[in-house]
Design an enzyme around this catalytic site. Sequence first.
Site, PDB file in Angstrom:
ATOM      1  N   ASP A 327       0.862  -1.173   0.000  1.00  0.00           N
ATOM      2  CA  ASP A 327       0.000   0.000   0.000  1.00  0.00           C
ATOM      3  C   ASP A 327       0.904   1.229   0.000  1.00  0.00           C
ATOM      4  O   ASP A 327       2.122   1.115   0.177  1.00  0.00           O
ATOM      5  CB  ASP A 327      -0.902  -0.033   1.238  1.00  0.00           C
ATOM      6  CG  ASP A 327      -2.065   0.943   1.138  1.00  0.00           C
ATOM      7  OD1 ASP A 327      -2.157   1.654   0.120  1.00  0.00           O
ATOM      8  OD2 ASP A 327      -2.875   0.998   2.083  1.00  0.00           O
ATOM      9  N   ASP A 592      -1.320  -4.297   6.286  1.00  0.00           N
ATOM     10  CA  ASP A 592      -1.611  -4.256   7.714  1.00  0.00           C
ATOM     11  C   ASP A 592      -3.093  -4.221   8.040  1.00  0.00           C
ATOM     12  O   ASP A 592      -3.472  -4.104   9.195  1.00  0.00           O
ATOM     13  CB  ASP A 592      -0.934  -3.052   8.366  1.00  0.00           C
ATOM     14  CG  ASP A 592      -1.451  -1.720   7.818  1.00  0.00           C
ATOM     15  OD1 ASP A 592      -2.271  -1.741   6.874  1.00  0.00           O
ATOM     16  OD2 ASP A 592      -1.029  -0.660   8.321  1.00  0.00           O
ATOM     17  N   ASP A 596      -6.101  -6.943   3.694  1.00  0.00           N
ATOM     18  CA  ASP A 596      -4.833  -7.453   3.166  1.00  0.00           C
ATOM     19  C   ASP A 596      -4.625  -8.935   3.459  1.00  0.00           C
ATOM     20  O   ASP A 596      -3.733  -9.558   2.882  1.00  0.00           O
ATOM     21  CB  ASP A 596      -3.646  -6.667   3.765  1.00  0.00           C
ATOM     22  CG  ASP A 596      -3.595  -5.236   3.275  1.00  0.00           C
ATOM     23  OD1 ASP A 596      -3.648  -5.045   2.054  1.00  0.00           O
ATOM     24  OD2 ASP A 596      -3.521  -4.322   4.110  1.00  0.00           O
ATOM     25  N   ASN A 660      35.448 -37.271  -3.629  1.00  0.00           N
ATOM     26  CA  ASN A 660      36.045 -38.314  -2.793  1.00  0.00           C
ATOM     27  C   ASN A 660      35.390 -39.678  -3.012  1.00  0.00           C
ATOM     28  O   ASN A 660      36.067 -40.712  -3.034  1.00  0.00           O
ATOM     29  CB  ASN A 660      35.920 -37.923  -1.317  1.00  0.00           C
ATOM     30  CG  ASN A 660      36.919 -36.839  -0.930  1.00  0.00           C
ATOM     31  OD1 ASN A 660      37.908 -36.616  -1.626  1.00  0.00           O
ATOM     32  ND2 ASN A 660      36.650 -36.154   0.159  1.00  0.00           N
ATOM     33  N   ASN A 685      34.216 -37.422   7.013  1.00  0.00           N
ATOM     34  CA  ASN A 685      33.030 -36.640   6.659  1.00  0.00           C
ATOM     35  C   ASN A 685      32.563 -35.786   7.831  1.00  0.00           C
ATOM     36  O   ASN A 685      32.184 -34.620   7.673  1.00  0.00           O
ATOM     37  CB  ASN A 685      31.919 -37.596   6.222  1.00  0.00           C
ATOM     38  CG  ASN A 685      30.837 -36.902   5.427  1.00  0.00           C
ATOM     39  OD1 ASN A 685      31.129 -36.090   4.565  1.00  0.00           O
ATOM     40  ND2 ASN A 685      29.591 -37.222   5.714  1.00  0.00           N
ATOM     41  N   ASP A 689      32.711 -31.517   8.141  1.00  0.00           N
ATOM     42  CA  ASP A 689      31.450 -30.785   8.286  1.00  0.00           C
ATOM     43  C   ASP A 689      31.474 -29.781   9.436  1.00  0.00           C
ATOM     44  O   ASP A 689      30.654 -28.855   9.457  1.00  0.00           O
ATOM     45  CB  ASP A 689      30.294 -31.762   8.521  1.00  0.00           C
ATOM     46  CG  ASP A 689      29.590 -32.133   7.222  1.00  0.00           C
ATOM     47  OD1 ASP A 689      29.745 -31.392   6.238  1.00  0.00           O
ATOM     48  OD2 ASP A 689      28.902 -33.172   7.196  1.00  0.00           O
TER      49      ASP A 689
END
Length: 850
Positions: A327, A592, A596, A660, A685, A689
């Site tokens: 708006d 708002d 809406d 890998n 692994n 990570d």
Amino acid sequence: MSNVREYWAVETTDLLVRLGSSKDGLAQGEAERRIVEYGENRIIEEGDDGAVKLLLRQFESPLVLILIFAAVVSMVLHEWSESAIILAIVFGSTALGFVQEFRASQAVQDLRGRLSLKVNVVRDGALRQIDTVQVVPGDIVVLAAGNLIPADGIVLEARDFLVAQAALTGESFPVEKRAGVVLPNATLQDRANMVFQGTSVRSGTARIVVAQTGRVTAFGAIAARLSRAEPETDFARGIRKFGYLLTRVMMVIVICVLLANLLLDRPVVESLLFSVALAVGLTPELLPAIISVTLSSGARRMADRGVIVRRLAAIENLGSADILCTDKTGTLTRGVVELSAAMGPEGQPSDKVLQLAQINAALETGIENPLDAAILASAAARGFAPPVAQKIDEIPYDFLRKRLTIVVETGSQGQHLIISKGAFDEVLACCNRVQGAKGPEPLDDSMRAKLIAYYAAQGAEGFRVLGIATSEVAAKAHYGHEDEVGLVFAGFFEFFDPIKPGITETLAALAALGVRVKVITGDNRHVAAHVGAAVGLGSAFLTGADLADMRDEALWHLAEATDIFSEIDPQQKERIVRALQSRGHSVAYLGDGINDAPALKAADVGISVEGAVDVARDSADIVLLDRDLDVLRQGIVDGRRTFANTMKYIQITTSANFGNMISMALGTLFLPFLPLTAGQILLNNFLSDIPSIAISTDTVDSETVSSAPRWNIGGLRRFMIVFGLISTVFDLALFGLLVLVFHTTQVEFQSTWFIVSLLTELAVVLVLRTAHPFWKSHPGRVLVLTTAVVFLMALALPYLGVVAVWMELAPLPLPLFLTGLAVVFAYVATTEMVKRAYYRHRFSAGANQG
């Protein structure tokens, strides 16, 4: 009390007695006692997970279950070390994921607490505002347009009280609720005297007595049946497609490796564990935790800037938005509405018009709005006394009539005065006379055209012009829409809302981010066009009347080219959003008001403000503490940074793991032993990570946030293959050196490649996290620190005694160690060169890999 059965069929006086309440409400002490007895008025929200539930969720992954199965198989076969290694890695990964997700969940709950909904109740005979979760059976709740209904209750009194209950009953249009009783066997739809938790007030006012709260409400009782997943977001869809890609690749590798090992007459259990470890090694198993951490970190950053995230997934959607619908009031304009003039029909200042508007604004009890506040403030500033007229009735505002009518006593016996104010067109349509100098005169075509011309001229100057009309009628007890006819047009009142300072620069900054702003307003076309021109938006606009006569297919094309939509009703707002989405746009909607809510639900990301009506805030994914487009612009940038960091983890981890896994799959074909044991694969692994958790804090290149990111599975697959195969080439070169030059033993080979593989995965994070030369783009400090710690751990593992023996690692001779480091440096240099060529091609093609 709340065990009163079929309370909709009980007279209200009797019901109040049974509930231990009265029209003066409950005593505060009694309300506190009841909340202990009945519990808080809440239905468990999605995402409100306890620690136990979060912990169990870590074991839902099929890959984790496969690993546990493999560990059990190992124990049955008395492979105790393999089983212990697998379980240690599994529980380490799940513990890491649990800690991060628990922190993220707590952060979300803290943010939600800042946005708790309020409700007006009568306690100790006085009206007070409390959190909806504190409502108890017997409370007297006062409701008005825009409120969400906090619990199931019975209407005690109502005035033009319309409730939207489609979420519960499926009824398309609001239904009127009134006091009374209905049959005991009445269906939900037939209980016209009852309101339900989770529905919303569309217009009018009412007082209700609460009969049921929380899980025993109609909504709570059938929540399992009504609950449905939110529409899949673009980001969730990308994660799902990414999962499909990984599954296909994983299945091919695992089956081929398992068959190859069996054909080479290697032990079945060892081959099975190795294949399962390969599958896990390919998968970024910390992805759920990474996403949770990245999103919660983004939510905290946004909260610091006044952007509260109600649903974490909305961060990614906000970053992906390329159209913002909003708006104009409070976003393009200051939102400080001032009454600039009250004018008679001839365009002359009129105190009489201001007095009529003051009476209407002071006595209305529906939607609170800044226009009425501006009228009352102007009247007070002019020295007008508060109106003393006795109110008889009210016909509340709604979005079809677009007017509000108050009926008051006139002082004349048997006469009432109707005062109707609202949108100029709608008020004028009710009139057949106009107020002249000597009294009402017929409203002929010439005068009608003159009034319309004045309205258009003032609108073109940026004034919002409303109309007001009156009529003296014979007194009666109740008035309805049918009485809004034959009125006398009394005059205009004009409001001005100045353009917000700096808004032109903010719109330019949004355009630089690839976000196009479209204004969707219920205001008239003249004011909308004036504001659009003042802030530099395009001149193309459509009105609600245009949309009403337009097929969806035509709107799909026109919506993209239109910058301003004026005189739009709530259903048309939703229709515009869906039209833009049908053209492939990701739409953010800022609103708002009650009108809406449909569009907020339909948008890819709904945005509201802290002072919005309940139903708008509840429909929104993100709430702004300050209605400022520049704050929203920063939120979009934060969303794109969050998306970029998530994609970094996915791209880097999958490409490194893919390389890998291919290396190990090929290595099994010519090596007399497995390149790594299952435990070594899992530990490798897991350690690689750990730094990825810090990716959420990483810095992001400026060009990454300059356009809306999109999932590109084809691009992700290319990235994985290109950079994964570079890793494979260097792995195979290392294999050749270890076997043909150094003639290493199994332990030496596995130890060397374990360290080199881990070091390359750590180093490549710093290289591939940016499209620039890695030394020109500074990574986040936490990412650097965690990478350095794991780097040192990788070098130290073969020397850690019992741990090294357990993992079947051994210290490396100096020649092997130096050769391994040389391979790492060569790999990093090659990856950097290929990366430059890859991104040069990507940018020239206009792609965006995040």
